[in-house]
Motif scaffolding. Sequence first.
Motif, short mmCIF file in Angstrom:
data_model
loop_
_atom_site.label_atom_id
_atom_site.label_comp_id
_atom_site.label_asym_id
_atom_site.label_seq_id
_atom_site.Cartn_x
_atom_site.Cartn_y
_atom_site.Cartn_z
N ILE A 78 0.87 -1.18 0.00
CA ILE A 78 0.00 0.00 0.00
C ILE A 78 0.91 1.23 0.00
O ILE A 78 1.70 1.42 0.92
CB ILE A 78 -0.93 0.03 1.23
N VAL A 79 0.80 2.02 -1.05
CA VAL A 79 1.64 3.22 -1.18
C VAL A 79 0.88 4.41 -0.60
O VAL A 79 -0.21 4.75 -1.06
CB VAL A 79 1.99 3.49 -2.65
N ASP A 80 1.45 5.00 0.44
CA ASP A 80 0.84 6.16 1.09
C ASP A 80 0.99 7.36 0.15
O ASP A 80 2.09 7.86 -0.08
CB ASP A 80 1.55 6.43 2.43
N CYS A 81 -0.14 7.82 -0.39
CA CYS A 81 -0.11 8.90 -1.38
C CYS A 81 0.20 10.26 -0.77
O CYS A 81 0.53 11.20 -1.49
CB CYS A 81 -1.44 8.97 -2.13
N ILE A 82 0.03 10.39 0.55
CA ILE A 82 0.37 11.64 1.23
C ILE A 82 1.34 11.29 2.34
O ILE A 82 0.97 11.17 3.52
CB ILE A 82 -0.88 12.34 1.79
N PRO A 83 2.61 11.08 2.02
CA PRO A 83 3.58 10.60 3.01
C PRO A 83 4.02 11.67 4.00
O PRO A 83 3.62 12.83 3.91
CB PRO A 83 4.76 10.16 2.13
N HIS A 84 4.85 11.24 4.95
CA HIS A 84 5.50 12.12 5.92
C HIS A 84 4.51 12.77 6.89
O HIS A 84 4.75 13.87 7.38
CB HIS A 84 6.34 13.20 5.23
#
Length: 217
Positions: A78-84
């Motif tokens: 699952i790629v976090d589209c709003i990272p950090h």
Amino acid sequence: MRINCGSGWGQNSKLMKRMKLPQNVHLFLLCGGQSRRMGRDKSSLLFQGTSFEQRTKRIALDAGVTDVCTVGGKGKDIVDCIPHRGPAAATIFAMNEAKENILNQAHALVLLPVDMPMLSAVLLHQLIGLSLSQQTSCYYNRDWFPLVIYKPVDYLEELNKLITDSPMPSMKALANVCHAQTVPLSSRLHLALLNVNTPHDFSQLQSLTQRGQTQIS
């Protein structure tokens, strides 16, 4: 509130053989974060010839978890589209992404960061087992991780409200929404929850390895 685990908690590795986890216990392996203090991607750090990501996956599988889903940047499940935004925000994002194929069927969801290579499968297994038997979310009193969320789909609506009000919620706030209870952990086991966040932490880990301590159970 604290959960009483009994005097033998964390001491009997044979529990691993006697106790089986249901198939619908899922685990999010949190691999995100900027790793600013470490200066490099912690997932790829090598410990005893194995990357942190591979090692923590193995810990989860040995603990009886049958489904491990990595959460983080490019290349993860699952790629976090709003990272950090921190681990709590990444968790809530991943829960929404996985609602249909994971969350709706999960009796429990385990949150485990990639930077806890000293955690033993025994301690993780016992924490999950306690969550299932007590029907409650829980975590060891030393740290927010690992955190087991019991019936996670029941909390998704409230967690979405939390992240709407605070785009970078704390793990404490997430745990409170899930009514997580603390589980006492003997002081001799505290090293099992060591987070490797800095080069100094990594040096400490290597020092423990040289003394023959690779996992605490």
